[in-house]
Design a protein around this motif. Structure first.
Motif, PDB file in Angstrom:
ATOM      1  N   VAL A  26     -16.446  -4.722  54.194  1.00 30.87           N
ATOM      2  CA  VAL A  26     -15.725  -3.501  54.546  1.00 30.87           C
ATOM      3  C   VAL A  26     -14.246  -3.746  54.843  1.00 30.87           C
ATOM      4  O   VAL A  26     -13.517  -2.810  55.168  1.00 30.87           O
ATOM      5  CB  VAL A  26     -16.389  -2.770  55.733  1.00 30.87           C
ATOM      6  N   GLY A  27     -13.812  -4.987  54.751  1.00 29.97           N
ATOM      7  CA  GLY A  27     -12.412  -5.259  55.046  1.00 29.97           C
ATOM      8  C   GLY A  27     -12.044  -6.707  54.834  1.00 29.97           C
ATOM      9  O   GLY A  27     -12.893  -7.542  54.512  1.00 29.97           O
ATOM     10  N   ILE A  28     -10.764  -6.986  55.054  1.00 27.47           N
ATOM     11  CA  ILE A  28     -10.211  -8.334  54.902  1.00 27.47           C
ATOM     12  C   ILE A  28      -9.298  -8.629  56.082  1.00 27.47           C
ATOM     13  O   ILE A  28      -8.472  -7.788  56.472  1.00 27.47           O
ATOM     14  CB  ILE A  28      -9.382  -8.459  53.596  1.00 27.47           C
ATOM     15  N   ASP A 115       1.325  -8.712  50.843  1.00 29.72           N
ATOM     16  CA  ASP A 115       0.813  -7.388  50.471  1.00 29.72           C
ATOM     17  C   ASP A 115       0.040  -7.452  49.154  1.00 29.72           C
ATOM     18  O   ASP A 115      -1.037  -6.869  49.026  1.00 29.72           O
ATOM     19  CB  ASP A 115       1.950  -6.370  50.372  1.00 29.72           C
ATOM     20  N   ALA A 116       0.574  -8.170  48.182  1.00 24.30           N
ATOM     21  CA  ALA A 116      -0.107  -8.299  46.888  1.00 24.30           C
ATOM     22  C   ALA A 116      -1.401  -9.091  47.039  1.00 24.30           C
ATOM     23  O   ALA A 116      -2.418  -8.763  46.415  1.00 24.30           O
ATOM     24  CB  ALA A 116       0.805  -8.971  45.867  1.00 24.30           C
ATOM     25  N   THR A 117      -1.380 -10.114  47.879  1.00 29.49           N
ATOM     26  CA  THR A 117      -2.584 -10.909  48.106  1.00 29.49           C
ATOM     27  C   THR A 117      -3.661 -10.062  48.784  1.00 29.49           C
ATOM     28  O   THR A 117      -4.830 -10.106  48.395  1.00 29.49           O
ATOM     29  CB  THR A 117      -2.258 -12.155  48.950  1.00 29.49           C
ATOM     30  N   MET A 118      -3.268  -9.260  49.771  1.00 30.52           N
ATOM     31  CA  MET A 118      -4.227  -8.383  50.441  1.00 30.52           C
ATOM     32  C   MET A 118      -4.825  -7.389  49.450  1.00 30.52           C
ATOM     33  O   MET A 118      -6.036  -7.179  49.423  1.00 30.52           O
ATOM     34  CB  MET A 118      -3.557  -7.651  51.602  1.00 30.52           C
ATOM     35  N   LEU A 122      -8.801  -7.143  48.560  1.00 33.58           N
ATOM     36  CA  LEU A 122      -9.552  -5.893  48.731  1.00 33.58           C
ATOM     37  C   LEU A 122     -10.244  -5.501  47.433  1.00 33.58           C
ATOM     38  O   LEU A 122     -11.412  -5.094  47.438  1.00 33.58           O
ATOM     39  CB  LEU A 122      -8.626  -4.767  49.191  1.00 33.58           C
ATOM     40  N   GLU A 123      -9.525  -5.610  46.342  1.00 28.07           N
ATOM     41  CA  GLU A 123     -10.087  -5.236  45.037  1.00 28.07           C
ATOM     42  C   GLU A 123     -11.281  -6.125  44.678  1.00 28.07           C
ATOM     43  O   GLU A 123     -12.302  -5.650  44.214  1.00 28.07           O
ATOM     44  CB  GLU A 123      -9.001  -5.322  43.958  1.00 28.07           C
ATOM     45  N   ARG A 124     -11.146  -7.418  44.902  1.00 28.32           N
ATOM     46  CA  ARG A 124     -12.205  -8.370  44.520  1.00 28.32           C
ATOM     47  C   ARG A 124     -13.371  -8.411  45.493  1.00 28.32           C
ATOM     48  O   ARG A 124     -14.508  -8.626  45.086  1.00 28.32           O
ATOM     49  CB  ARG A 124     -11.626  -9.773  44.393  1.00 28.32           C
ATOM     50  N   MET A 125     -13.083  -8.256  46.784  1.00 31.67           N
ATOM     51  CA  MET A 125     -14.107  -8.530  47.795  1.00 31.67           C
ATOM     52  C   MET A 125     -14.706  -7.289  48.451  1.00 31.67           C
ATOM     53  O   MET A 125     -15.820  -7.352  48.958  1.00 31.67           O
ATOM     54  CB  MET A 125     -13.508  -9.409  48.911  1.00 31.67           C
TER      55      MET A 125
END
Length: 132
Positions: A26-28, A115-118, A122-125
């Motif tokens: 549900v989050g990172i 920001d890009a890493t987050m 989010l997209e992958r996990m």
């Protein structure tokens, strides 16, 4: 161009019925010790959560996830844990626990754009994969 920074992240998991071990991400949580960076993004998909446990108390889950966001931000409103330095808060938030909100093991990587890493994590996990 500066060298990329080492970061650590963990997925935030919702485990509605701990005894079953089923969960959804549900989050990172994302931390960079070198920059004192600590960030969290939460995207609770209520329909997916209720598919695991139709009796799940979503209000409770939202309060628990809100506590994680508060501790991540830090400050006096986040209680004693929120007063700790960012890296200590990250370690506290990622400590193993047996509760309906848990985190994955911590993983590391390199990045130069948090920001890009987050967004990528989010997209992958967290988000439901799109059909190919």
């Amino acid at each position: 161009m500066p060298a990329p920074d080492i970061y650590d992240y963990a997925a935030i998991r919702l485990v509605p019925r701990v005894e079953r071990g089923e969960f959804i991400n549900v989050g990172i949580l994302l931390s960079c010790a070198a920059r004192g960076h600590l960030d969290v993004r939460i995207e609770l998909d209520a329909a997916r959560a209720l598919a695991l446990d139709p009796g799940l108390d979503l209000a409770l889950v939202k309060r628990l996830l809100g506590a994680i966001e508060s501790i991540c931000r830090g400050g006096p409103d986040a209680g004693p844990i929120g007063q700790l330095p960012p890296r200590a808060r990250f370690h506290w938030l990622t400590a193993q626990r047996s509760a309906i909100v848990q985190t994955s093991p911590v993983h590391s990587g390199l990045c130069d754009d948090f920001d890009a890493t987050m967004a990528h994590l989010l997209e992958r996990m967290v988000r439901v994969p799109r059909p190919r």
